[in-house]
Design an enzyme around this catalytic site. Structure first.
Site, PDB file in Angstrom:
ATOM      1  N   GLY A   1     -19.904  44.654  -4.201  1.00  0.00           N
ATOM      2  CA  GLY A   1     -21.239  45.161  -3.917  1.00  0.00           C
ATOM      3  C   GLY A   1     -21.354  45.892  -2.600  1.00  0.00           C
ATOM      4  O   GLY A   1     -20.364  46.186  -1.925  1.00  0.00           O
ATOM      5  N   GLN A   2     -22.610  46.176  -2.234  1.00  0.00           N
ATOM      6  CA  GLN A   2     -22.880  46.947  -1.036  1.00  0.00           C
ATOM      7  C   GLN A   2     -23.612  46.085  -0.010  1.00  0.00           C
ATOM      8  O   GLN A   2     -23.365  44.895   0.091  1.00  0.00           O
ATOM      9  CB  GLN A   2     -23.640  48.216  -1.421  1.00  0.00           C
ATOM     10  CG  GLN A   2     -22.834  49.064  -2.405  1.00  0.00           C
ATOM     11  CD  GLN A   2     -23.050  50.541  -2.237  1.00  0.00           C
ATOM     12  OE1 GLN A   2     -23.287  51.059  -1.152  1.00  0.00           O
ATOM     13  NE2 GLN A   2     -22.958  51.261  -3.347  1.00  0.00           N
TER      14      GLN A   2
ATOM     15  N   GLY B   1     -20.914  34.299  -3.574  1.00  0.00           N
ATOM     16  CA  GLY B   1     -21.858  33.686  -4.493  1.00  0.00           C
ATOM     17  C   GLY B   1     -23.168  34.432  -4.578  1.00  0.00           C
ATOM     18  O   GLY B   1     -23.198  35.639  -4.807  1.00  0.00           O
ATOM     19  N   LEU B   2     -24.276  33.706  -4.371  1.00  0.00           N
ATOM     20  CA  LEU B   2     -25.595  34.299  -4.554  1.00  0.00           C
ATOM     21  C   LEU B   2     -26.488  34.005  -3.360  1.00  0.00           C
ATOM     22  O   LEU B   2     -26.275  33.051  -2.610  1.00  0.00           O
ATOM     23  CB  LEU B   2     -26.235  33.794  -5.846  1.00  0.00           C
ATOM     24  CG  LEU B   2     -26.625  32.314  -5.929  1.00  0.00           C
ATOM     25  CD1 LEU B   2     -28.055  32.078  -5.430  1.00  0.00           C
ATOM     26  CD2 LEU B   2     -26.480  31.803  -7.353  1.00  0.00           C
ATOM     27  N   ALA B   3     -27.496  34.862  -3.210  1.00  0.00           N
ATOM     28  CA  ALA B   3     -28.504  34.716  -2.161  1.00  0.00           C
ATOM     29  C   ALA B   3     -29.873  34.787  -2.819  1.00  0.00           C
ATOM     30  O   ALA B   3     -30.265  35.835  -3.344  1.00  0.00           O
ATOM     31  CB  ALA B   3     -28.355  35.817  -1.115  1.00  0.00           C
TER      32      ALA B   3
ATOM     33  N   CYS C   1     -28.421  46.565  -1.507  1.00  0.00           N
ATOM     34  CA  CYS C   1     -27.443  46.671  -2.601  1.00  0.00           C
ATOM     35  C   CYS C   1     -27.145  48.120  -2.959  1.00  0.00           C
ATOM     36  O   CYS C   1     -26.674  48.420  -4.064  1.00  0.00           O
ATOM     37  CB  CYS C   1     -27.925  45.902  -3.829  1.00  0.00           C
ATOM     38  SG  CYS C   1     -28.322  44.176  -3.457  1.00  0.00           S
TER      39      CYS C   1
END
Length: 242
Positions: A72-73, A150-152, A168
């Site tokens: 991702g960015q 992971g995730l935010a 993103c």
């Protein structure tokens, strides 16, 4: 069913040493290593993924910008945002990378729907959205079948720093958070909602849950460098002497 350890870190964590700890854990884990999920909040930081382009950082100001090795960015992490770092064996779970991402999205969306928030994933972009606003970002790295990063999930945070970037890599992307739909909202309540869904959707047994009020669990060899970088060298030394 597989076993999993959940660690809840009870204070704000700087990004760099945490990232290095994930790398070390992943590099040294073996086929029998128990999966781990780390819950925490970060000190304010922008992170730039492998696909990141500098033009998407409009003005980082006084907030550190770290180039990392996730997909991702650029995105922002800070207090009031729930980080879930997923240190999983995808081969053992029988998941392809694509299915892994979709399962994360579906699990987060399902947890938000329990709060009455009409969240869903998008085929065209990873993450979870409410209408056209992004509420959860996903950035992962998989090495030899082992995942990290992971995730935010935006819970109750200052969203202003997102205006300093194209989140993103999408110009004009609006961000949102649980607090915009459920107010007040407590971080612990969000965890209590999302943990059972992760266990169910990923096929885990009831977890060993460790609430880490200190960094002593990082004494383990595979995480010792993380502990030292967080200024806990003296704590580690004292623990070994006791």
């Amino acid at each position: 069913m597989n076993d999993v350890i959940i660690r809840q870190l009870a204070h704000l964590i700087p990004y760099q040493p945490l990232w290095e700890a994930m790398q070390t854990f992943t590099a040294r884990r073996q086929s029998q290593t128990t999966d781990e999920i780390w819950f925490l909040e970060h000190e304010p930081v922008f992170t730039q993924g492998l696909a990141g382009k500098p033009e998407h950082v409009l003005n980082s100001g006084n907030i550190p910008l770290i180039r990392t090795d996730r997909g991702g960015q650029v995105t922002y992490h800070g207090p009031g945002q729930l980080m879930m770092y997923l240190l999983l064996d995808l081969n053992r779970l029988g998941l392809s990378t694509r299915t892994f991402v979709r399962t994360i999205e579906n699990t987060v969306a399902e947890s938000l729907q329990e709060w009455g928030i009409p969240a869903q994933g998008k085929e065209t972009a990873p993450g979870v959205y409410v209408d056209d606003k992004k509420i959860c970002s996903i950035g992962l790295r998989v090495r030899k079948g082992f995942s990290y990063h992971g995730l935010a999930l935006n819970v109750a945070m200052d969203l202003t720093p997102f205006s300093c970037i194209n989140p993103c890599g999408f110009k004009g992307l609006m961000m949102t958070q649980i607090q915009d739909y459920v107010n007040p909202i407590e971080m612990d309540a969000v965890k209590r909602t999302i943990i059972p869904l992760f266990l169910k959707n990923f096929g885990y047994n009831q977890p060993a849950i460790m609430v880490e009020t200190s960094l002593e669990f990082l004494i383990d060899d595979h995480l010792r460098s993380f502990s030292e970088k967080l200024g806990e060298r003296e704590t580690v030394t004292n623990s070994r002497q006791n």
